[in-house]
Design an enzyme around this catalytic site. Structure first.
Site, mmCIF file in Angstrom:
data_model
loop_
_atom_site.group_PDB
_atom_site.id
_atom_site.type_symbol
_atom_site.label_atom_id
_atom_site.label_comp_id
_atom_site.label_asym_id
_atom_site.label_seq_id
_atom_site.Cartn_x
_atom_site.Cartn_y
_atom_site.Cartn_z
ATOM 1 N N SER A 28 13.093 2.245 23.684
ATOM 2 C CA SER A 28 13.139 3.341 24.638
ATOM 3 C C SER A 28 12.405 2.946 25.925
ATOM 4 O O SER A 28 12.735 1.924 26.534
ATOM 5 C CB SER A 28 12.540 4.597 23.991
ATOM 6 N N ASP A 59 22.795 7.610 19.091
ATOM 7 C CA ASP A 59 21.774 7.839 20.115
ATOM 8 C C ASP A 59 22.474 8.323 21.382
ATOM 9 O O ASP A 59 23.170 7.564 22.044
ATOM 10 C CB ASP A 59 21.007 6.538 20.374
ATOM 11 N N HIS A 109 18.323 8.844 18.639
ATOM 12 C CA HIS A 109 17.431 7.958 19.392
ATOM 13 C C HIS A 109 16.239 7.504 18.559
ATOM 14 O O HIS A 109 15.779 6.370 18.682
ATOM 15 C CB HIS A 109 16.954 8.670 20.658
#
Length: 379
Positions: free
Chosen positions: A157, A323, A356
């Site tokens: 991320s 995601d 995610h």
């Protein structure tokens, strides 16, 4: 509560703090005259100093990525499934460094730290920091540790953005870059989610312009709402449906606006409540802005391939099918640019229902692919 740690755990770890007295110029035009970075290390640095790996954390992450601080800890570090003996980031092979970034709230200098000029917490007066600023501070930490080149810089991320920035800012100091569930910049939708979260905090009456710490309060409601909004985006619709569906907390509806009726409501409120008790509101604002501002191609006429022209690292890009916050399409965009720049890149798109947050979860196929790549890194 483990008294004997698992065989594949790094065991007990002790955070360390590096103090820097040389000013750090920031992208916003301000500078930090002095600052601290808290970090942990796992494994042993080899004689050639060639086996060092840097872990970069995401929005709410910190330096405690693996192991335990005491035998009474209920949970290990946030990426313990990936760091340790025999794990993808194998501490029998690698010397791993994990830090809390500037602006954080877990020991590195940030908004809750004391401003030496005023004797009060920085609060909202702490300068806005960017991914590039973080990488510059991380490079100074590498200097302190006498690490010239990282065998790998790894992050998921927002952490993946830092790994990418390393290959741009310090192309000769990183041999492998692993960007997991990340993106070359945020989409408009992602920026919008961050703005909703910020407004929840900024409009909380207890925020007090960022000076809430001096008043002995916290903007709890704002932090809760920000976390609840964010947490929804970290999960997939399928995983939420499987975990909660339309399940109720009790056998009947109450027909009011105050009761927690659905299980998913209870879960989100718990997540928000827990988060608001451990995270700093000003830090949350800073982290979301660092996400929004990350756009390295903007300095190269929006040409992403040219952005990585000087990179010497090999790249591993990973994404997860469900995601939608950092979708596989964003990873493929990055891979296409790296290929256009004639870089060595592999791409893994992992079928996983968790959304995610999958990069934090010990999914067997993910761990195997991750480990296979790390095993091929020569020292």
């Amino acid at each position: 509560m483990p008294t004997v740690f698992p065989h594949d755990s790094v065991g007990l770890v002790t955070p360390q703090t590096a103090h820097f007295s040389e000013p750090l110029a920031l992208a916003c035009g301000r500078s930090l005259p002095a600052y601290d970075l808290i970090y942990e290390t796992y494994g042993q640095l080899n004689a050639a100093r060639s086996n060092a790996v840097l872990i970069c954390h995401a929005l709410s992450g910190h330096h405690h990525a693996a192991g335990f601080h005491s035998a009474d800890d209920r949970k290990p570090g946030w990426w313990d499934s990936c760091i340790g003996p025999g794990k993808p980031i194998d501490t029998d092979k690698f010397f791993v460094v994990s830090l809390n970034n500037l602006g954080g709230c877990n020991g590195s200098t940030g908004p809750s730290s004391i401003d030496p000029d005023t004797g009060k917490p920085f609060g909202a007066n702490f300068p806005v920091v960017t991914v590039e600023d973080w990488v510059n501070s991380q490079a100074r930490l590498a200097d302190v540790l006498n690490i010239d080149t990282w065998a790998a810089v790894i992050g998921g991320s927002l952490g993946g953005m830092q790994a990418l920035q390393w290959t741009i800012s310090y192309p000769d100091r990183v041999r492998h870059c692993l960007a997991i569930a990340s993106a070359p910049k945020l989409s408009a939708q992602n920026i919008a989610f961050n703005e909703v979260a910020r407004q929840a905090i900024l409009t909380d009456p207890e925020f007090h312009g960022g000076s809430f710490q001096e008043r002995g309060v916290i903007p709890k409601r704002g932090l809760m709402l920000a976390r609840m909004v964010g947490h929804i985006t970290y999960l997939s619709d399928d995983s939420m449906g499987e975990k909660f569906g339309r399940g109720l907390k009790s056998e009947k509806l109450n027909y009011d606006f105050h009761s927690v009726e659905f299980q998913v409501e209870s879960y989100l409120r718990y997540q928000g409540e827990e988060f608001s008790g451990r995270f700093d509101a000003n830090t949350y604002l800073l982290m979301t802005k660092a996400l929004d501002y990350f756009d390295p191609a903007a300095n190269f006429n929006d040409d992403l391939a040219k952005t990585f022209a000087n990179a010497t690292a090999r790249f591993c890009v990973m994404s997860f099918t469900t995601d939608w916050r950092f979708s596989p399409a964003r990873s493929r965009e990055l891979v296409d640019a790296l290929m256009a720049a004639r870089k060595d890149v592999c791409y893994l798109e992992i079928d996983a229902p968790q959304g995610h947050d999958a990069f934090l979860i010990p999914i067997p196929r993910y761990l195997q692919a991750f480990g296979n790549y790390m095993n091929r890194i020569s020292l």
